[in-house]
Design an enzyme around this catalytic site. Structure first.
Site, PDB file in Angstrom:
ATOM      1  N   HIS A 271      -3.678  -5.655   1.081  1.00  0.00           N
ATOM      2  CA  HIS A 271      -3.490  -5.793   2.572  1.00  0.00           C
ATOM      3  C   HIS A 271      -3.866  -7.462   2.842  1.00  0.00           C
ATOM      4  O   HIS A 271      -4.885  -7.806   2.630  1.00  0.00           O
ATOM      5  CB  HIS A 271      -4.311  -4.928   3.443  1.00  0.00           C
ATOM      6  CG  HIS A 271      -3.904  -3.578   3.496  1.00  0.00           C
ATOM      7  ND1 HIS A 271      -2.727  -3.137   4.135  1.00  0.00           N
ATOM      8  CD2 HIS A 271      -4.381  -2.583   2.935  1.00  0.00           C
ATOM      9  CE1 HIS A 271      -2.603  -1.894   3.584  1.00  0.00           C
ATOM     10  NE2 HIS A 271      -3.932  -1.280   3.163  1.00  0.00           N
TER      11      HIS A 271
ATOM     12  N   CYS B 214       0.896  -1.137  -0.137  1.00  0.00           N
ATOM     13  CA  CYS B 214       0.003  -0.081   0.039  1.00  0.00           C
ATOM     14  C   CYS B 214       1.062   1.367  -0.056  1.00  0.00           C
ATOM     15  O   CYS B 214       1.663   1.632  -0.978  1.00  0.00           O
ATOM     16  CB  CYS B 214      -1.121  -0.104   1.251  1.00  0.00           C
ATOM     17  SG  CYS B 214      -2.556   0.907   0.983  1.00  0.00           S
TER      18      CYS B 214
END
Length: 485
Positions: A429, A332
């Site tokens: 994630h 991310c």
């Protein structure tokens, strides 16, 4: 049937509120009682994507799992994600509405309370019991005006409260009595009893203190919960720096810098629990040593954390790590840092502008106002191993580096893999949550023959262990009475 509501409040942060609610959720769910978790207001950088496409605090997602439910935005209607010492992104019913400084948000609380009561009402209409987690402490005098997180909510819905304190910190009786003394008369009256958390030793040596507490306050101690060594529940926010036992024999050395605005560090829980992984979280001022794999985590303030990385000497460390054949993963915000540039023209995460990335992947990222939220499944391009997780990000990444994707997610190419195969970046994630994917990634990082445990089974086992503990050490008959069961 209208649900009955019971609230757990704590004398301090990390007193055990999240843990107690999760355990009680599983205790009731195992008995077939329709129960749901609820937290009116959460402040955390660990979040989860819900079944209805919103964002809530990670702790409520764990509590939903304890109830055998998919997480829903009504379980945490107000989420605050700090992006500075005085401001935060405000998320209502799962979606970001604005960045607000603390003073502005204080005025906004009247609006936020309406969102809280709407969500609580919907849960009450669907479930037989609602277990509510407070935030911080109800005795924070400066935050009591227009409070929606603790007694302000309890008074609004007229629910009983259990107060929990952590004896491992010391001063447990002062915490409990002091907190009670700082409440108003009506708030004191709704405190139904106390729970003492993380006790180690001979309970007989504590008894005189328990007797004094009950005599002093006129309220019962509903349980003394033992310190559960090695219990794993995903953390609500702060990175646990508790020393992990070193793996015996051959292992893979992993390093993660603890960024000032690190987010979703639960990405690494599966590695923390891995018997063949030696993972080190490196804080400010700490010198990183040799490693096989360096992972740049998510960040709520990418450009600011990128500047911090450079100031801490990580750029030179990463380049040396790569020269010696080490592997590098960015997740991310960490993935965005690996590119050529990070652009924030709207000033979403701070002052508008651009920052040079680490230049290790041929991509550029532009932060946009609309946050991307989705649960995803797919495969690793390395070997086709299955992955599953979620995406929460504002950035859109583009560039030639995307022609070598790292994953295939829901039918689309995602992430990037460097030409030399040393660097992998992804918005996913949960990259390490599936055993087969972790085996593949550890093999790519140089550890052949990894045997990754089933992380989902470990999560379930932790929740069940907690529920077993409550069934032994908590007055569940009193809890049933408070819930009208």
């Amino acid at each position: 049937m209208t649900a009955r509501t019971l609230m757990i409040q704590g004398t301090t942060s990390d007193a055990g509120k999240s843990t107690l609610v999760a355990g009680l959720c599983r205790v009731l769910a195992r008995r077939g009682i329709a129960v749901a978790p609820f937290k009116p207001q959460n402040m955390a950088l660990n979040s989860a994507v819900t079944v209805n496409g919103g964002e809530i605090g990670r702790a409520q997602a764990v509590q939903a799992q304890a109830c055998y439910l998919a997480p829903h935005t009504d379980m945490n209607p107000v989420l605050l994600k700090p992006n500075s010492d005085t401001g935060a992104q405000v998320i209502i019913h799962g979606h970001a509405i604005a960045n607000m400084e603390a003073g502005i948000y204080h005025d906004y609380k009247r609006v936020a309370m309406q969102a809280v009561l709407e969500s609580h009402g919907r849960l009450c209409a669907q479930y037989r019991a609602v277990l509510v987690e407070g935030a911080g402490s109800p005795a924070e005098i400066n935050l009591r005006d227009r409070d929606i997180a603790n007694m302000g909510f309890a008074e609004a819905v007229d629910c009983p409260v259990i107060l929990i304190a952590d004896i491992d910190r010391g001063g447990v009786f002062a915490h409990l009595v002091g907190t009670l003394e700082l409440l108003s008369a009506s708030e004191q009256a709704r405190v139904a009893g106390f729970v003492i958390n993380r006790f180690r030793g001979d309970i007989a040596l504590l008894q005189s203190g328990l007797d004094w507490l009950e005599a002093r306050t006129g309220k019962p101690v509903l349980g003394v919960l033992p310190y559960l060594h090695g219990l794993h529940l995903e953390a609500e926010d702060a990175v646990s720096r508790e020393q992990q036992s070193r793996p015996e024999g051959d292992c893979l050395r992993v390093q993660v810098p603890v960024l000032p605005h690190i987010s979703n560090h639960t990405d690494f829980d599966a590695l923390r629990l891995h018997p063949q992984v030696d993972i080190e979280f490196v804080g400010p001022g700490e010198q990183p040593g040799p490693a096989d794999l360096v992972i740049l985590p998510g960040s709520k303030s990418v450009r600011s954390d990128l500047r911090w990385l450079r100031e801490q000497g990580w750029e030179a460390h990463i380049r040396r790590h790569l020269r010696y054949g080490g592997k590098l993963v960015g997740i991310c915000g960490g993935y965005q840092m690996l590119g050529q540039q990070v652009h924030d023209p709207l000033g979403i995460e701070g002052t508008p502008g651009s920052s040079a990335g680490l230049g290790l992947l041929d991509i550029e990222t532009r932060l946009e106002a609309r946050k991307q939220l989705r649960n995803v499944t797919g495969t690793l391009r390395l070997n086709g191993a299955a992955v599953a997780g979620y995406e929460i990000h504002l950035g859109v990444s583009e560039g030639p580096g995307l022609q070598r994707p790292a994953l295939q997610l829901d039918g689309r190419a995602e992430g990037a893999l460097s030409e030399d195969g040393q660097i992998l970046g992804s918005y996913l994630h949960g990259l390490f949550d599936q055993a087969s994917a972790t085996d593949a990634l550890l093999g790519w990082a140089g550890f052949a023959g990894a045997q990754t445990p089933d992380y989902q089974a470990l999560r379930e086992a932790g929740i069940d262990r907690l529920a077993d503990c409550l069934e032994t050490h908590l007055d569940l008959a009193a809890v049933d009475r408070l819930l009208g069961l």
